[in-house]
Scaffold this motif. Structure first.
Motif, PDB file in Angstrom:
ATOM      1  N   LEU A  96       0.834  -1.198   0.000  1.00  0.00           N
ATOM      2  CA  LEU A  96       0.000   0.000   0.000  1.00  0.00           C
ATOM      3  C   LEU A  96       0.872   1.253   0.000  1.00  0.00           C
ATOM      4  N   ALA A  97       1.972   1.238   0.769  1.00  0.00           N
ATOM      5  CA  ALA A  97       2.870   2.388   0.807  1.00  0.00           C
ATOM      6  C   ALA A  97       3.468   2.644  -0.571  1.00  0.00           C
ATOM      7  N   ARG A  98       3.809   1.596  -1.292  1.00  0.00           N
ATOM      8  CA  ARG A  98       4.362   1.772  -2.635  1.00  0.00           C
ATOM      9  C   ARG A  98       3.327   2.337  -3.596  1.00  0.00           C
ATOM     10  N   GLU A  99       2.081   1.941  -3.445  1.00  0.00           N
ATOM     11  CA  GLU A  99       1.021   2.511  -4.278  1.00  0.00           C
ATOM     12  C   GLU A  99       0.819   3.990  -3.962  1.00  0.00           C
ATOM     13  N   LEU A 100       0.851   4.319  -2.658  1.00  0.00           N
ATOM     14  CA  LEU A 100       0.639   5.699  -2.244  1.00  0.00           C
ATOM     15  C   LEU A 100       1.740   6.622  -2.753  1.00  0.00           C
ATOM     16  N   PHE A 101       2.973   6.180  -2.636  1.00  0.00           N
ATOM     17  CA  PHE A 101       4.118   7.053  -2.932  1.00  0.00           C
ATOM     18  C   PHE A 101       4.748   6.771  -4.290  1.00  0.00           C
ATOM     19  N   ARG A 102       4.110   5.869  -5.062  1.00  0.00           N
ATOM     20  CA  ARG A 102       4.522   5.599  -6.434  1.00  0.00           C
ATOM     21  C   ARG A 102       5.960   5.078  -6.527  1.00  0.00           C
ATOM     22  N   TYR A 103       6.229   4.034  -5.775  1.00  0.00           N
ATOM     23  CA  TYR A 103       7.503   3.330  -5.857  1.00  0.00           C
ATOM     24  C   TYR A 103       7.267   1.929  -6.400  1.00  0.00           C
ATOM     25  N   ASP A 104       8.301   1.361  -6.985  1.00  0.00           N
ATOM     26  CA  ASP A 104       8.214  -0.004  -7.513  1.00  0.00           C
ATOM     27  C   ASP A 104       8.773  -1.004  -6.498  1.00  0.00           C
ATOM     28  N   ASN A 105      10.096  -1.141  -6.456  1.00  0.00           N
ATOM     29  CA  ASN A 105      10.735  -2.077  -5.539  1.00  0.00           C
ATOM     30  C   ASN A 105      11.593  -1.372  -4.482  1.00  0.00           C
ATOM     31  N   GLU A 106      11.580  -0.037  -4.494  1.00  0.00           N
ATOM     32  CA  GLU A 106      12.455   0.700  -3.591  1.00  0.00           C
ATOM     33  C   GLU A 106      12.041   0.525  -2.122  1.00  0.00           C
ATOM     34  N   VAL A 107      13.015   0.697  -1.257  1.00  0.00           N
ATOM     35  CA  VAL A 107      12.784   0.658   0.192  1.00  0.00           C
ATOM     36  C   VAL A 107      13.557   1.792   0.847  1.00  0.00           C
ATOM     37  N   SER A 108      13.092   2.185   2.032  1.00  0.00           N
ATOM     38  CA  SER A 108      13.853   3.155   2.830  1.00  0.00           C
ATOM     39  C   SER A 108      14.945   2.452   3.618  1.00  0.00           C
ATOM     40  N   SER A 109      14.641   1.213   4.033  1.00  0.00           N
ATOM     41  CA  SER A 109      15.623   0.448   4.799  1.00  0.00           C
ATOM     42  C   SER A 109      15.333  -1.041   4.653  1.00  0.00           C
TER      43      SER A 109
END
Length: 410
Positions: free
Chosen positions: A215-228
């Motif tokens: 859901l966070a990736r959908e919200l912020f428009r990321y694919d496979n990225e992570v913060s940590s």
């Protein structure tokens, strides 16, 4: 036989002709003992609070955490990460993606730090221990859930199990705001309230909301990225060794932190408070040790006849000075031993019976009584510091005695 020590021991325990010397000697021993006891107890209490803080963070923070030194996110699907994540000792890996968003419930809206986590987060942490309302869950079937910090839940006026969902507004990356239609610059989603947790840390409790990472990736428009990347180690693995191995593979572009480094500011502040308090008690001890100076000075005056007799029997000035030096050491050592023993006994009683309580209202704080953890090296530090302060203070009357003896010989 050590003659100076034997005579000093006799002087310490023998009855003096002037009762004031006995009283001052007892005051000297008592003052050093009380200051030493206070040091032991204070350091142990700070250790106890540190243990509580460490316990709370260990339930939430991973054993190791990998972040990028530059930039907010990174893609770990690279050959370097493949090698790094195969290091021996790694038991489990969880993805984490953090970004700012807006939570809205009815008429209330609050900026929050959204933390998207994968399902492994449930197995990696001990969230059940931190839950104060509801239970920790990320998704069930097609329903997504958010777990809120306690302060954030209060601000929004929500509890676990509310039927109405929370609205999430996340700014679209690389999209200019259209003043005619500003809502088009935000991605909107709805999410149910799963539970409320508390770390007793305002920065987390008042701002953080945990959601599924998809859901966070959908919200912020990321694919496979992570913060940590959060890493849980195997039970017998060394965090230091695994950390060094991962750093060697990933190089300087990524930061690998253990639990202490993840919360370094909190632990550093606690350590500063601990040792500043220790220094304050050391100054108080210095005042108490000056009683030893008075006691020794009066004893030297009283024993001038004995000093003359010893010199007539062949004792030199060095032997006489050592007698009173040992006398001062014995007074200080008696206070140190009594103080450490009393401090350890009080700490033991506090651990088992909770004599000193934080509040008379049960549950008002995380713990009802002052926590205590006794550490061996703290006791060694107290012994060495008190011993050095006492030794340096005792040198003053001994030097005066040496000068008087030299003058008498001249």
């Amino acid at each position: 036989m050590n003659l100076p020590l034997f005579i000093a021991r006799r002087y310490l325990f023998s009855k003096k002709s002037h009762n004031a010397i006995n009283v001052i000697s007892l005051i000297s021993v008592g003052g050093i003992a009380i200051a030493t006891m206070a040091m032991v107890c204070v350091l142990s209490v700070f250790n106890g609070f540190g243990g509580i803080v460490e316990g709370m963070f260990s339930a939430f923070d991973p054993d190791l955490k990998i972040t990028a030194r530059t930039g907010k996110v990174f893609d770990y699907h690279t050959p370097e990460f493949d090698r790094a994540l195969r290091v021996e000792g790694i038991g489990m890996i969880s993805e984490s993606l953090e970004e700012n968003a807006l939570y809205k419930f009815e008429e209330r809206q609050v900026p929050v730090l959204v933390k998207g986590v994968s399902e492994e987060f449930r197995l990696m942490t001990e969230m059940d221990k931190l839950m104060v309302d509801g239970k920790f869950r990320l998704s069930e079937d097609v329903v997504n859930y958010t777990t809120l910090g306690a302060g954030l839940a209060i601000t929004l006026g929500v509890r676990a199990g509310f039927i109405h969902p929370i609205e999430i507004y996340a700014p679209k990356r690389d999209v200019n705001v259209n003043l005619a239609n500003p809502s088009a610059a935000f991605t909107r989603e709805e999410i149910q309230i799963g539970g409320v947790f508390s770390l007793n840390q305002p920065d987390t409790d008042d701002r953080m909301a945990i959601v599924p990472i998809h859901l966070a990736r959908e919200l912020f428009r990321y694919d496979n990225e992570v913060s940590s990347l959060d890493i849980k180690l195997e039970p017998d693995a060394s965090a230091k060794r695994v950390k060094s191995a991962i750093e060697a593979v990933l190089g300087p572009d990524f930061l690998v932190e253990d639990r202490y480094e993840q919360q370094i500011e909190s632990f550093r502040m606690l350590q500063i408070e601990k040792w500043v308090t220790f220094l304050i008690l050391a100054f108080i001890l210095l005042i108490a040790v000056f009683n030893v100076v008075g006691s020794l000075s009066m004893l030297i005056v009283e024993k001038m006849a004995d000093i003359g007799s010893l010199k007539n029997m062949g004792a030199d000035n060095h032997l006489i000075a050592r007698i009173f030096l040992y006398e001062g050491w014995l007074i200080a050592l008696s206070g140190i031993v009594i103080g450490i023993a009393t401090g350890l006994i009080l700490c033991l009683l506090q651990q088992h019976f909770g004599l000193l309580r934080l509040s008379n209202v049960p549950g008002a704080y995380i713990v009802d009584a002052y926590p205590v953890i006794v550490r061996f090296w703290d006791i060694v530090t107290v012994f060495v510091v008190v011993g050095l302060i006492s030794l340096l203070t005792i040198v003053y009357p001994i030097n005066n005695l040496k000068k008087r003896l030299k003058i008498a010989d001249a």
